[in-house]
Design a protein around this motif. Structure first.
Motif, mmCIF file in Angstrom:
data_model
loop_
_atom_site.group_PDB
_atom_site.id
_atom_site.type_symbol
_atom_site.label_atom_id
_atom_site.label_comp_id
_atom_site.label_asym_id
_atom_site.label_seq_id
_atom_site.Cartn_x
_atom_site.Cartn_y
_atom_site.Cartn_z
ATOM 1 N N HIS A 111 0.827 -1.205 0.000
ATOM 2 C CA HIS A 111 0.000 0.000 0.000
ATOM 3 C C HIS A 111 0.864 1.260 0.000
ATOM 4 N N PHE A 112 2.098 1.139 0.468
ATOM 5 C CA PHE A 112 2.944 2.316 0.658
ATOM 6 C C PHE A 112 4.005 2.459 -0.427
ATOM 7 N N SER A 113 3.807 1.807 -1.575
ATOM 8 C CA SER A 113 4.818 1.864 -2.630
ATOM 9 C C SER A 113 5.028 3.296 -3.125
ATOM 10 N N GLY A 114 3.935 4.060 -3.273
ATOM 11 C CA GLY A 114 4.068 5.452 -3.703
ATOM 12 C C GLY A 114 4.805 6.293 -2.686
ATOM 13 N N THR A 115 4.555 6.028 -1.409
ATOM 14 C CA THR A 115 5.228 6.782 -0.352
ATOM 15 C C THR A 115 6.715 6.456 -0.309
ATOM 16 N N LYS A 116 7.080 5.222 -0.638
ATOM 17 C CA LYS A 116 8.498 4.845 -0.633
ATOM 18 C C LYS A 116 9.287 5.673 -1.642
ATOM 19 N N HIS A 117 8.718 5.903 -2.816
ATOM 20 C CA HIS A 117 9.386 6.755 -3.812
ATOM 21 C C HIS A 117 9.523 8.182 -3.277
ATOM 22 N N LEU A 118 8.482 8.646 -2.610
ATOM 23 C CA LEU A 118 8.491 9.988 -2.031
ATOM 24 C C LEU A 118 9.591 10.112 -0.980
ATOM 25 N N VAL A 119 9.703 9.105 -0.126
ATOM 26 C CA VAL A 119 10.715 9.120 0.931
ATOM 27 C C VAL A 119 12.116 9.146 0.339
ATOM 28 N N ARG A 120 12.336 8.384 -0.719
ATOM 29 C CA ARG A 120 13.663 8.384 -1.351
ATOM 30 C C ARG A 120 14.028 9.780 -1.855
ATOM 31 N N ASP A 121 13.061 10.467 -2.461
ATOM 32 C CA ASP A 121 13.316 11.831 -2.947
ATOM 33 C C ASP A 121 13.644 12.777 -1.793
ATOM 34 N N ILE A 122 12.922 12.635 -0.690
ATOM 35 C CA ILE A 122 13.142 13.511 0.468
ATOM 36 C C ILE A 122 14.514 13.264 1.078
ATOM 37 N N VAL A 123 14.883 11.998 1.221
ATOM 38 C CA VAL A 123 16.184 11.667 1.817
ATOM 39 C C VAL A 123 17.318 12.205 0.950
ATOM 40 N N GLN A 124 17.181 12.097 -0.365
ATOM 41 C CA GLN A 124 18.199 12.656 -1.258
ATOM 42 C C GLN A 124 18.320 14.163 -1.065
ATOM 43 N N ALA A 125 17.191 14.838 -0.905
ATOM 44 C CA ALA A 125 17.214 16.290 -0.693
ATOM 45 C C ALA A 125 17.876 16.639 0.633
ATOM 46 N N MET A 126 17.587 15.860 1.667
ATOM 47 C CA MET A 126 18.201 16.118 2.972
ATOM 48 C C MET A 126 19.713 15.952 2.903
ATOM 49 N N LYS A 127 20.177 15.015 2.088
ATOM 50 C CA LYS A 127 21.620 14.777 1.975
ATOM 51 C C LYS A 127 22.353 15.959 1.351
ATOM 52 N N ILE A 128 21.656 16.733 0.514
ATOM 53 C CA ILE A 128 22.313 17.890 -0.113
ATOM 54 C C ILE A 128 21.935 19.196 0.586
ATOM 55 N N GLY A 129 21.367 19.065 1.792
ATOM 56 C CA GLY A 129 21.138 20.246 2.618
ATOM 57 C C GLY A 129 19.801 20.928 2.454
#
Length: 405
Positions: A111-129
């Protein structure tokens, strides 16, 4: 063997003041060993405490606890020292004791497959500040999390920053997690579960609820108060929170800023059907987002997005609030597709699904879901329209006298 717990499971334990720690469970672990580990990790006394798993008190055996489940550690007595800060583990503590990532979805459902993609994008953004930013509206703590382009893509609401919760950033404090909250039938710290439940119950994206999941998230942006007085703790460190994470949907306005005549009948019906099923006590115009589909918003060219379902599925039959109850669309009979959708609803299957996906949800909430869904099905069979169903579920007020529905 099916149903047998694996040798290694992970749980996220939250104290009633908001501290969160991920713990790997061994087969030999029981409630007492977990509490002893928490006492060492969080420096909180656990002798006079209880480990809760939804409605269940974990006295010893942990075999019923599923992987990635959140547990709540509550104190057994009412006295709470005003000098005890509501601190979460520091970043250094988390690094040594909690191996989870900056954002972890609680549960492994598809059920959370769409959210997993969203989380990956957010984590990448956090890594670059690109850090999240606080949302200043509303009574509870909420934060916009962004993607690498700096666009808002999710809104995160920590459970310990809800109204009256220990770490509420806006001064609405005074209660521990698990106590009756802003409304007595929804406990402090449990609106996030309901946000996820509404999404999970919106089969086939019927009512257009955005992707939502329960997460454990770690960041320094979150609020931590110093004691029960609610003074903000100034030395910001990395803290972990249990929170709801919902996809942010770009929109033009909400329903309070727009005439209802252009709202599609089908959209109003579908949101109303969901609200009736989950006994939504807070469906006001401000939590119905409106997006223009053609850039202009001519008649019939808008989309409705329902959000903020934290006050649904109360623990008892309470008064709902349905903004749509007097809209003309609600007086139009259901379509054949809508009647078929209602007919196929199975509240007992819904409850089994929620027990699997959100094992911390209380049985009283599930009983309300069963009653309301069965009422909806019966009412639709008798040919009642949405407004009639909503009125039957609401109380009538005559002057200062209240009449039961």
């Amino acid at each position: 063997m099916e149903g047998k717990p694996s040798a290694k499971r992970r749980v996220f334990v939250q104290t009633e003041t908001g501290s969160v720690l991920g713990i790997e469970l061994d087969r030999a672990d029981n409630a007492q060993t977990v509490k002893r580990r928490l006492q060492l990790a969080l420096n909180v006394p656990t002798e006079e405490s209880t480990l809760m798993y939804g409605d269940m008190v974990l006295k010893n055996d942990l075999s019923t606890v599923r992987n990635d489940s959140p547990l709540l550690l509550t104190r057994n007595f009412l006295h709470r020292s005003s000098s005890t800060p509501c601190l979460s583990p520091s970043g250094r503590d988390i690094q040594h004791r909690d191996e989870s990532g900056p954002i972890e979805i609680l549960g492994c459902s598809n059920h959370f497959s769409g959210t997993k993609h969203l989380v990956r994008d957010i984590v990448q953004a956090m890594k670059i500040g690109i850090d999240p930013i606080p949302v200043h509206s509303g009574l509870g703590g909420a934060y916009y999390f962004r993607n690498c382009s700096g666009e808002n893509v999710a809104i995160v609401k920590p459970t310990d920053e809800e109204p009256f919760a220990p770490n509420n950033p806006k001064g609405f404090v005074g209660k521990a997690l698990g106590q009756p909250g802003l409304k007595r039938f929804v406990r402090v710290g449990e609106t996030g579960f309901r946000e996820v439940a509404a999404y999970l119950l919106d089969y086939d994206h019927f009512a257009n609820v955005p992707n939502t999941a329960l997460v454990k998230v770690t960041h320094s942006i979150f609020n931590v108060n110093d004691g029960v007085k609610g003074n903000k703790y100034q030395n910001r460190k990395q803290v972990s929170k249990i929170a709801s994470l919902q996809q942010f949907i770009p929109h033009d306005f909400d329903a309070s800023d727009h005439g209802t005549s252009s709202f599609p009948v089908a959209a109003v019906h579908r949101i109303g059907i969901l609200d009736v099923r989950i006994l939504n006590t807070d469906r006001h115009a401000g939590n119905l987002l409106v997006r223009k589909l053609d850039g202009v918003g001519r008649f019939g060219q808008v989309e409705l997005i329902p959000i903020d379902h934290g006050l649904c599925l109360p623990e008892s039959l309470e008064d709902p609030y349905f903004e749509w109850i007097h809209w003309p669309q609600a007086s139009i009979p259901f379509s054949e597709d809508e009647l078929e959708y209602i007919d196929l609803l199975d509240p007992f299957r819904d409850c089994e699904m929620l027990r699997m996906e959100l094992p911390m949800i209380r049985e009283a909430c599930l009983r309300v879901l069963i009653l309301c869904t069965n009422f909806l099905k019966e009412a639709a069979t008798f040919g009642l329209c949405l407004s009639q169903i909503g009125e039957m579920m609401s109380r009538e007020f005559c002057g200062h006298e209240e009449k039961p529905s």
